[in-house]
Write a protein that holds these residues in place. Structure first.
Motif, PDB file in Angstrom:
ATOM      1  N   ILE A  38     -10.746  12.341  -0.915  1.00 35.35           N
ATOM      2  CA  ILE A  38     -10.371  11.257   0.003  1.00 35.35           C
ATOM      3  C   ILE A  38      -8.883  11.308   0.321  1.00 35.35           C
ATOM      4  O   ILE A  38      -8.476  11.207   1.484  1.00 35.35           O
ATOM      5  CB  ILE A  38     -10.758   9.902  -0.614  1.00 35.35           C
ATOM      6  CG1 ILE A  38     -12.279   9.821  -0.789  1.00 35.35           C
ATOM      7  CG2 ILE A  38     -10.290   8.757   0.267  1.00 35.35           C
ATOM      8  CD1 ILE A  38     -12.741   8.632  -1.580  1.00 35.35           C
ATOM      9  N   ASP A  82      -7.271  11.594   4.153  1.00 38.97           N
ATOM     10  CA  ASP A  82      -6.927  10.262   4.658  1.00 38.97           C
ATOM     11  C   ASP A  82      -5.523  10.311   5.247  1.00 38.97           C
ATOM     12  O   ASP A  82      -4.542  10.531   4.527  1.00 38.97           O
ATOM     13  CB  ASP A  82      -6.998   9.240   3.519  1.00 38.97           C
ATOM     14  CG  ASP A  82      -6.620   7.838   3.976  1.00 38.97           C
ATOM     15  OD1 ASP A  82      -6.602   7.596   5.203  1.00 38.97           O
ATOM     16  OD2 ASP A  82      -6.330   6.997   3.112  1.00 38.97           O
ATOM     17  N   VAL A 120     -11.765   3.165   4.074  1.00 36.58           N
ATOM     18  CA  VAL A 120     -11.084   4.448   3.952  1.00 36.58           C
ATOM     19  C   VAL A 120     -12.032   5.576   4.328  1.00 36.58           C
ATOM     20  O   VAL A 120     -11.649   6.537   5.014  1.00 36.58           O
ATOM     21  CB  VAL A 120     -10.538   4.623   2.523  1.00 36.58           C
ATOM     22  CG1 VAL A 120      -9.888   5.994   2.373  1.00 36.58           C
ATOM     23  CG2 VAL A 120      -9.533   3.534   2.195  1.00 36.58           C
ATOM     24  N   ASP A 168     -12.253   5.866   7.937  1.00 40.28           N
ATOM     25  CA  ASP A 168     -11.058   6.497   8.499  1.00 40.28           C
ATOM     26  C   ASP A 168     -11.120   8.014   8.390  1.00 40.28           C
ATOM     27  O   ASP A 168     -10.775   8.730   9.342  1.00 40.28           O
ATOM     28  CB  ASP A 168      -9.801   5.977   7.803  1.00 40.28           C
ATOM     29  CG  ASP A 168      -9.454   4.558   8.233  1.00 40.28           C
ATOM     30  OD1 ASP A 168     -10.050   4.082   9.220  1.00 40.28           O
ATOM     31  OD2 ASP A 168      -8.610   3.927   7.580  1.00 40.28           O
ATOM     32  N   ILE A 169     -11.531   8.519   7.230  1.00 39.29           N
ATOM     33  CA  ILE A 169     -11.515   9.974   7.063  1.00 39.29           C
ATOM     34  C   ILE A 169     -12.635  10.641   7.859  1.00 39.29           C
ATOM     35  O   ILE A 169     -12.595  11.850   8.087  1.00 39.29           O
ATOM     36  CB  ILE A 169     -11.587  10.387   5.576  1.00 39.29           C
ATOM     37  CG1 ILE A 169     -12.936  10.016   4.967  1.00 39.29           C
ATOM     38  CG2 ILE A 169     -10.454   9.802   4.789  1.00 39.29           C
ATOM     39  CD1 ILE A 169     -13.106  10.565   3.562  1.00 39.29           C
TER      40      ILE A 169
END
Length: 1783
Positions: free
Chosen positions: A1076, A1080, A1194, A1197-1198
């Motif tokens: 992650i 990210d 998160v 987002d990635i």
């Protein structure tokens, strides 16, 4: 006896005890005859069965007798042959020191009493001698002594204490002849618990003071009711009772009324009826004497007959022998109970409850009368006991002793005096002192009624503790006065099996004498055992077990929930806010308060006001969907829940009413009916937000008023099993709570005892919790003022600005606890240094310790200077007051640290803050920080934003700019810079060059910087070797910089530590964290609790807290291995959604994360996609809570957030790009599909669709695009993706045809047409949706997509064999009836669709062209990346369309219809560039521009286009005329034509029924019909001046209708209208100046300037006409007087280009330049300066010389310089004066 006589007895006590014998009672007889002892004394002495006991009793009795009794005692000894003893007594000399000691002790007691009761005062205050003597008497009685001293001792003591006191004589009111001694300058203290608090001559007629009587009037009312009942029974009229009431005949008067007095009251009543009333009186009197009065209304009997409810509040007895404190209170109608009397446990108090309806005047006597027997019985039984007055005995037949608390009205002073007076008279003198030592002073416990706060009452309690030390084997008798006036000694014991004291017979006394020694022994043994009781349990450890899993500090992530009981109103003043600071320090997720906040007290007010916290007030109604708060507003309930999730302000929920909201508290029944559902919903919401097993619910009991909280506790304990605890200050408060939870079967006994922490004072609770939390004490925070001083920023204000982390000028210095303790300061220095060097974000503490912690990079001075310059002026002052400084940096290169260093250095001059998150109220908070306590112009605050989202940054900047505009309208705020934004922007690749106010930080250190790290590394190594620090090898972030980001170092370290991680769960955690953090873009911290299901077995999570000793289970994060801890940051903070500081995890930096991921994948032989899918399928996502929500964000987002490189966004998120690079599209699609299935985010579905259409999986691309738009139909970006699916498929079809060279079949044309239709439909949906999206960055992709689709389809159609020839294809496209033979098989609908493409393309292109030319992007729309060149893109599309639709010749062929001819002309005009004003203007720079313009004009004029024109045709014609004649000053005919055509266009625009709006109609109408002096000669051709204002208004409305998104100034994506034309100093067409023509130098070269500063250039001012008007008071409009040729003046309001903030200009004459924007005319460069224009050389016109204002333009239009003035010119001269007067 006096002191000397007593000492003589004591000195000879042993001899007397050994030698005196009482056989035959001869000595007693002599003593009785000489009045030394009484008959009672003799009986008591004789009752003793042992000679020694008899002698001891005799000697005690003798000593209690008056002075002089010793000699008579000696004489009796002489008569009984004890003369040797008498002689010895007489000869005994008493040491004078002993006598002096007794005298001093007595005087000391007098001083103590006087000091307690009196104080010095002015001469107006007096106290009588009698009052003082009485106070001394009762003061001695209180300590078990009889006052026998003289008045002289009292007087001397009084004068010693109060030297100003002096005697004064006054006559008594009741006896003027008697003198009463008074002492002046002395007054009594207001001490109602003291004896001396009451004044008066005696206890009966003492002067009463206000007392807590409660509602005493009901007894008198009830007496009248009983009289009425008796009168009715005896057939007497009830009106007689009304007469008694009116004549104020009370119960006491009625009971003593005579027949004669009756006659005065009832004059008309017969004798018989009067006598009947007297008989009723006697009957009532008799009932009263037998305690039967009011028996039907006697609460005691009533309660005896009724059973108390099982849910009545069970009180806990006050601790025996302890004085009442402020927390001791009984609840009205609560129950007191205990087991039956068990004298085997003499230390367990015996309880007796007493209650009787007694007039308040008789209560002291009633208490004293009933207390004495009980005291005597306790003393004789040697049993502890408490008698309770004001408690109704209940169910006397029960084995348990039960009572209902009611309370009685009390006069404390009179009760105490009466009690001690009775005690001294009813007990014998020789026992009195011991009795006083064995009883406690009567205690008054308030009785509170939550339902009636005005009702007051008390329970009076007297404790008896017959300690063996005092009682020995003595027997205690009381005096009882017989009817003959003689005293009788009475012996009391408790009646067997009861608590009732009963007089003993002689037989009882004899049997008692036989067992009293055993009683004494039993009592002593029990007292000895009690001393050796086991020590108190360790309550602190008990708290630590439940709260912090047994540790001294919190080491894992915890989510506290607080439930507060109501406060007793009487206690509020006793509570200090400083004792409850833990309510804030504990950082609760939510507080449930069961107080109604109806008073300006309570915990809410403590936290909000004293602790200065910002709280979000809610009630249970807020969570009830059916409540009034939600019924009227759609989505109100869901919006409230979402606000709770997003807003970090702590919610404070009032669960039973809220006074300020006019919501009254409910009874328990009503609460269950109306509010419990809202409470349950609140509990469900917060329980779902908190990770399983990480909550701790804390019940705080401040009072006994928690009946509703008990009902709520059932729900809480059910939701948070084994995650709760209770805190209460005393067992007295909590016992009922515990009992009720057991009765309701909520918990078992063992769990209850282990989870209830009872007995710690709140002050100690506060200290304990603050220690566990680690809270420190900070002094006030200071921030700088614009005038150089500082002001205090309250904590409440700081908490209200929750989006900002405010840096105070005394940051760190205000932490007094650390700064004032050298050891703590050094410890803090070491901890912060190690954390920073491990990789945690730099803190203010690091910066406070100076360069020893944080290196100042080489660019620091340069960056600091840039920020300082930004504080003084913005980089675009004309358009923005927001200064922006950018720091571009590689991940982990130190951008955040460098930015914080800047803030630290400037904190004393500027207000500085770090943005935690950007929300819709961040701008308001920045504005509030800027203006806090400022009076004039504030300095700009410096706001640091670390890696902010682009769209959020644009929104914030726009909002700040709007605030700057509003602020600048205030005359006192004239700041050049409103705010400075310091932006830290993370980029993996940095551009070679940056702007003036930007710096770059790369992964490369200079040698001086490397030397600093080498020196610091050596220092750390030495500290480690001396045992004063951590091993430097573990400080990876520090070593990374020390090694200058050396990749080889990273690889070696990663291999070393990753290989040492053996735990499988830790390996998974590291794998997922590195995955992650690698991809990210914001490198966000992940909440620890989000990994609970990964790191802990599911069963363990669900049963969190079930361990031995009820210790809360430790969080898994406490036990991580050292190898893993080296690679991650555990102390990171998560600033996201609601809870502002979740504990977070992350790899130490992104470079390490990527290297760790590569190493782990290599070791596993796995791939990025496999690990990502494994992560998405893990147990972590099986539950929902707030932490998991952050993790999901998160992950979103990635999967979808794209990286910006070279001002362009990558095609996909870095994770997907990595999979595409190292694996394939199928794996990337699989990852995205897994992500969508898990998160159900339409934006991820969009990414799936984009991936698949890029890799030609059309079916899936369309499927996911359809899913995305179905889920979120109001998002234009999703519709764009949907359209791109078909457009890309169409483009791919074209490319394949080109590559293959295969012949295109008709069926493929049909397929392509179907794709075109679908694409156009989706792009059209995008266009409609985008126009409604006021607050999103819309780039008109839908319009471009539609045109691009048409072009692609036409390209494909062009390679079809029969339409390969362009002429054939054009005929097919434009001629209505022509269809190639091979395409005749197509549906007519499809053919018509193809023929409509020209119209579709033209309308779309016109819309695009106008948007691009008429609107311009705001200042901040290119904040982080440049905008695409849309004009270039538009030109390319125009060229492609012209290939297919444009006509090549000006010669119009003969066509079938006139309409076809007109269409041909329009297509030709479009091909020549006449499709818009912008395109016609561009012809000026075309080599063939003049020729093309002429061609267009000729086509319009000669080919019949204007015979029956459309508005579009008229607009095109006007455009051509204007641009063709733009600089001409002598084309008078054309000028008259333009006046006519602009009028016609304006009329057509007002009458048109078309949906399309042409702003040119309004622009040119106002532009050419604006009356100027040089246009007066065209007055007949121009419109009336009154029409100008109407046209301007319609123009504005048309603009807003055409561009509705631009109406809202707060829209961050608002585009500003462009300005094409200005009013110049020329004539006719030359009076119109095109904007770009302003910037042509003397050589004819163009140059461009931005901003309003251009108006100050002389060469520009010389070209423009300077108009005059009056600035309106709002500073946004100018009132311009328009003058017609006839001299008529008509005022017109036009907007200013900028808000004029200088109020000194308001309502005054100003001058300005007139520009014509697409939204209307505007005044530019508004000031009081009028231009001084010199000689102008206007092309194609004679020289114009500057003359006086009234003559300037008339000379220009004069063909002969000296000709006669025309009538119109004469009128102009006359009207000039009128204009000046108007202005």
């Amino acid at each position: 006896m006096n002191s000397e006589e007593k000492h003589k007895i004591r000195l000879n006590y042993v001899s007397l005890k050994e030698n005196i014998g009482l056989q035959g009672n001869l000595l007693l007889d002599h003593l009785f005859e000489t009045n030394v002892i009484t008959n009672d004394d003799r009986d008591r002495i004789v009752s003793e069965k042992v000679r020694v006991d008899q002698v001891e009793r005799l000697l005690k009795v003798v000593q209690s007798k008056p002075g002089g009794s010793l000699e008579r005692f000696c004489e009796c000894l002489d008569k009984c042959d004890y003369d040797f003893l008498a002689k010895k007594i007489r000869e005994t000399e008493v040491d004078q020191d002993l006598l002096k000691q007794d005298e001093d002790e007595s005087k000391g007691q007098v001083l103590t009493i006087l000091q307690r009761l009196y104080t010095s005062a002015s001469s107006s205050y007096t106290v009588s001698k009698e009052d003082i003597e009485r106070d001394i008497k009762y003061g001695f009685l209180e300590i078990g002594k009889i006052w026998q001293g003289s008045w002289e001792v009292v007087e001397s003591s009084m004068l010693e204490l109060f030297p100003k006191a002096k005697l004064k004589k006054r006559n008594k009111k009741n006896n003027r002849s008697t003198q009463d001694l008074q002492y002046q300058c002395l007054k009594r203290k207001d001490d109602e618990t003291s004896f001396g608090a009451c004044a008066g001559s005696n206890e009966e007629d003492s002067e009463e003071v206000p007392i807590a009587q409660g509602d005493n009037i009901w007894t008198q009312d009830r007496f009248y009711d009983i009289l009425k009942e008796n009168f009715v029974k005896n057939r007497l009229p009830c009106e007689l009772v009304d007469i008694l009431i009116s004549e104020e005949v009370t119960k006491e008067i009625f009971m003593n009324i005579s027949l004669e007095e009756m006659g005065h009251l009832f004059t008309t009543l017969s004798f018989g009826k009067k006598k009947q009333i007297l008989l009723i009186r006697d009957k009532l009197k008799e009932d009263e004497e037998t305690e039967g009065l009011l028996e039907n209304d006697n609460p005691e009997e009533k309660y005896q007959k009724e059973e108390l409810s099982s849910e009545e509040f069970i009180e806990t007895f006050r601790k025996h022998g302890r004085a009442v404190n402020s927390y001791d209170r009984y609840k009205y109608k609560s129950e007191l109970n205990c087991d039956g009397m068990h004298l085997s446990s003499l230390l367990q108090p015996v309880h007796r409850f007493m209650y009787k309806v007694v007039d308040i005047d008789h209560i002291p006597e009633w208490i004293a009368k009933n207390a004495i027997p009980f005291i005597a019985a306790c003393l004789n039984e040697r049993a502890n006991g408490t008698i309770h007055f004001g408690v109704v005995p209940v169910d006397l037949k029960s084995e348990r002793i039960r009572g209902s608390v009611v309370g009685i009205p009390v006069d404390r002073r009179r009760i105490l005096r009466k009690f001690y007076n009775a005690l001294s008279t009813d007990f014998y003198e020789d026992d009195y002192e011991i009795v006083c030592k064995c009883i406690c002073k009567p205690q008054f416990i308030p009785v509170t009624n939550p339902e009636n706060s005005k009702q007051e009452g008390f329970v009076v309690e007297i404790d008896i503790t017959p300690s063996t030390i005092f009682t020995e084997e003595s027997v205690y008798y009381t005096r009882q006065r017989e009817s003959d006036g003689k005293n009788k000694c009475v012996f009391y014991r408790f009646k067997k099996g009861t608590y009732e004291p009963t007089p003993g017979t002689d037989e009882v006394i004899r049997s008692y004498m036989m067992i009293k020694s055993k009683l004494k022994q039993s009592r002593k043994e029990q007292e000895d055992r009690n001393v050796n009781l086991k020590p108190n349990e360790n309550l602190r450890q008990k708290f630590l077990d439940l709260f912090s899993a047994g540790f001294d500090t919190i080491r894992d992530e915890l989510f506290p929930v607080l439930l507060l009981s109501p406060l007793e109103s009487q206690l509020e003043g006793d509570l200090g806010a400083e004792d409850f600071e833990f309510l804030t320090d504990i950082d609760p997720v939510v507080v449930f308060d069961f107080d109604s906040c109806s008073r300006e007290k309570g915990m809410y007010h403590f936290v909000e006001n004293d602790q200065e916290q910002c709280l979000k007030v809610l009630t249970t109604d807020s969570f009830d969907k059916s409540s009034e708060e939600h019924v009227d507003t759609k989505d109100s309930y869901q919006n409230m829940l979402e606000d709770l999730r997003q807003n970090p302000t702590r919610p404070w929920i009032f669960c039973n009413g809220h006074g300020p909201s006019m919501k009254e508290p409910f009874s328990r029944f009503d609460w269950k009916q109306q509010r419990i559902e809202g409470f349950k919903e609140a509990v469900r919401f917060f329980s779902s937000e908190i990770p399983s097993g990480r909550a701790i619910v804390v019940f705080l009991l401040f009072s006994k008023n928690y009946d509703i909280l008990l009902d709520a506790a059932e729900e809480m304990i059910l939701k948070f099993k084994n995650e709760w605890m209770l805190l209460a200050e005393s067992e007295k408060i909590a016992s009922h709570w515990k009992r009720q939870l057991l009765d309701r079967q909520c918990v078992d006994q063992k769990s209850l005892e282990q989870r209830c922490i009872i007995g710690i004072p709140w002050k100690d609770v506060n200290v304990m919790i603050k220690g566990v939390i680690g809270a420190t004490q900070q002094t006030m925070s200071l921030i700088p003022m614009a005038n150089g001083t500082q002001c205090h920023l309250k904590e409440k204000i700081k908490s209200e600005l929750f989006d900002l982390e405010i840096l105070s000028s005394n940051e760190c210095q205000n932490d007094s606890e650390i700064m004032n303790d050298k050891e703590k300061r050094n410890s803090k220095r070491k901890t912060e240094e190690e954390n920073f060097f491990r990789g945690e974000i730099v803190t203010w503490w690091n910066l406070s310790f100076g360069d020893d912690h944080v290196l100042k990079r080489s660019f620091h001075t340069k960056l600091l200077e840039k920020v300082k310059v930004a504080c003084s002026r913005s980089d675009n002052e004309d358009q923005s007051k927001i200064s922006i400084v950018k720091i571009y940096h590689h991940p982990g290169a130190g951008g955040t640290t460098s930015a914080k260093q800047i803030l630290w250095e400037l904190r004393e001059k500027y207000r500085c803050a770090v943005v935690r998150r950007i929300s819709d109220i961040t701008c308001e908070q920045i504005n509030k920080l800027r203006n806090f306590n400022e009076q004039d112009t504030p300095k700009p605050p410096i706001i640091f934003i670390d890696n902010g989202d682009e769209e959020k940054l644009i929104t914030l900047c726009t909002q700040l700019e709007n605030h700057a505009k509003i602020s600048s309208r205030r005359s006192e705020d004239q700041s050049r810079v409103f705010c400075v934004l310091l932006l830290c922007i993370r980029r993996p690749n940095l551009a070679p060059n940056v702007g003036e106010r930007s710096v770059q930080i790369r992964h490369d250190l200079e040698q001086a910087e490397l030397d600093w790290f080498q020196r610091k590394g050596e220092t750390l190594r030495k500290q480690f070797l001396h045992g004063n620090g951590v091993d430097p090898q573990l400080l990876l972030s520090f070593n990374l910089l020390k090694e200058n980001f050396n990749p080889k170092y990273r690889q070696e370290v990663i291999k070393q530590f990753v290989d040492n991680i053996e735990n499988e769960k830790e390996q998974s955690l590291l794998r997922y964290l590195s995955l992650i953090n690698s991809f990210d873009l914001e490198f966000q911290r992940l909440p620890i609790s989000a990994f609970d299901l990964l790191m802990t077995d599911a069963k363990r999570v669900l049963s969190f807290g079930i361990v031995s000793r009820q210790q809360r289970r430790q969080g898994w994060e406490i036990n991580l291995s050292q190898a893993l801890l080296v690679l991650i940051n555990r102390g990171a903070r998560v600033h996201e959604r609601g809870r502002a500081h979740l504990d977070g995890l992350c790899i130490i930096n992104q470079m390490f994360a990527k290297d760790i991921l590569r190493y782990v994948l290599k070791q596993m032989g796995s791939t990025t996609s496999k690990v990502m899918i494994e992560f998405l399928e893990s147990a972590m996502f099986r539950n929902y809570n707030k932490s998991l929500e952050v993790l999901q964000k998160v992950v979103r987002d990635i999967l979808k957030k794209r990286e910006i490189l070279d001002n362009n966004k990558k095609n996909f998120a870095p994770l997907i790009m990595d999979i595409l690079e190292h694996e394939d599209a199928g794996k990337a699609g699989q990852v995205l599909e897994f992500g969508f299935d898990l998160l159900e985010d339409p934006m991820i579905a969009q990414q799936v669709s984009r991936l698949y259409y890029n890799y030609k999986n059309w079916e899936k691309a369309a499927e996911y695009a359809e899913t995305a738009t179905r889920m979120k139909p109001d998002n234009s970006f999703l519709w764009d993706t949907y359209g791109q699916v078909y457009k890309t498929q169409l483009k791919e079809m074209y490319n394949e045809c080109i590559k293959s060279n295969d012949t295109l079949e008709v069926d493929k044309i049909c397929v392509a047409l179907n794709l075109t239709k679908k694409a156009i439909d989706k792009f059209y949906r995008e266009q409609i949706t985008s126009e409604k999206e006021y607050y999103s960055k819309n780039t008109d992709n839908g319009y471009f997509g539609q045109v691009e689709t048409i072009v692609t389809f036409l390209d494909l159609l062009h390679i079809f064999p029969e339409t390969k020839e362009m002429e054939t294809l054009r005929r097919f496209l434009v001629e209505p009836k022509f269809v190639p033979r091979s395409l005749e098989c197509m549906d007519m609908e499809d053919i018509q669709f193809i023929k409509s493409l020209n119209e579709k393309a033209n309308s779309t292109m016109r819309c695009l062209s106008e948007k691009i030319s008429q609107l311009k992007w705001g200042v901040y729309n290119h904040l982080l990346c440049n905008l695409p060149d849309l004009r270039k893109k538009l030109c390319n599309l125009k060229e492609n369309l012209d290939r297919y639709f444009g006509e090549e010749s000006n010669d119009v062929p003969v066509l079938e219809t006139f309409e076809q001819t007109i269409d041909y002309v329009r297509r030709r005009i479009c091909k020549l560039g006449g499709y818009s004003l912008r395109s016609i203007i561009d012809l000026r720079s075309d080599e063939k521009g003049p020729e093309k313009l002429l061609s267009i004009q000729c086509l319009i004029e000669e080919k019949g286009l204007m015979l029956k024109p459309y508005l579009q045709d008229v607009i095109t014609y006007i455009n051509v005329l204007v641009i063709k004649n733009l600089k001409a000053s002598n084309h008078e005919n054309e000028f008259r034509d333009i006046l006519e055509w602009t009028r016609r266009a304006y009329g057509m625009a007002n009458l048109q029924n078309e949906s399309y709006i042409y702003l040119e109609a309004y622009l040119f109408f106002v532009l050419f019909h604006w009356p100027t002096e040089n246009r007066y000669q065209y007055a007949n051709d121009m419109c009336p001046i009154q029409q100008i204002q109407t046209a301007i208004s319609k123009w504005k409305n048309a603009y807003n209708k055409k561009y509705p998104r631009q109406k809202d100034e707060n829209n961050p994506y608002q585009r500003r209208e462009t300005t094409y034309f200005y009013l110049g100093n020329g004539i006719r067409f030359a009076e119109i100046l095109y904007y770009e023509d302003l910037f042509i130098d003397e050589k004819g070269c163009r140059y461009f300037r931005k901003g309003d500063s251009v108006w100050q250039k002389p060469e520009i001012r010389a070209k423009l006409k300077r108009l005059e008007g009056t600035l309106k008071p709002n500073g946004t409009e100018v009132l311009v007087p328009l003058t017609s040729a006839e001299g008529t003046i008509n005022p017109v309001s036009i907007s200013t280009s900028l808000v004029i903030n200088d109020r000194s200009l308001w309502s005054k004459k100003v001058f300005f330049f007139l520009g014509f924007t697409w939204s209307g005319p505007k005044a530019f460069d508004v000031s009081q300066t009028s231009s001084s224009i010199g000689t102008l050389h206007t092309p194609d016109s004679p020289n114009v010389h500057t003359v006086s204002r009234g003559q300037q333009y008339r000379q220009v239009f004069t063909e002969e310089g000296n000709r006669q003035r025309t009538p119109a010119e004469k009128r102009n001269t006359r009207t000039q004066k009128k204009r000046d007067e108007f202005l």
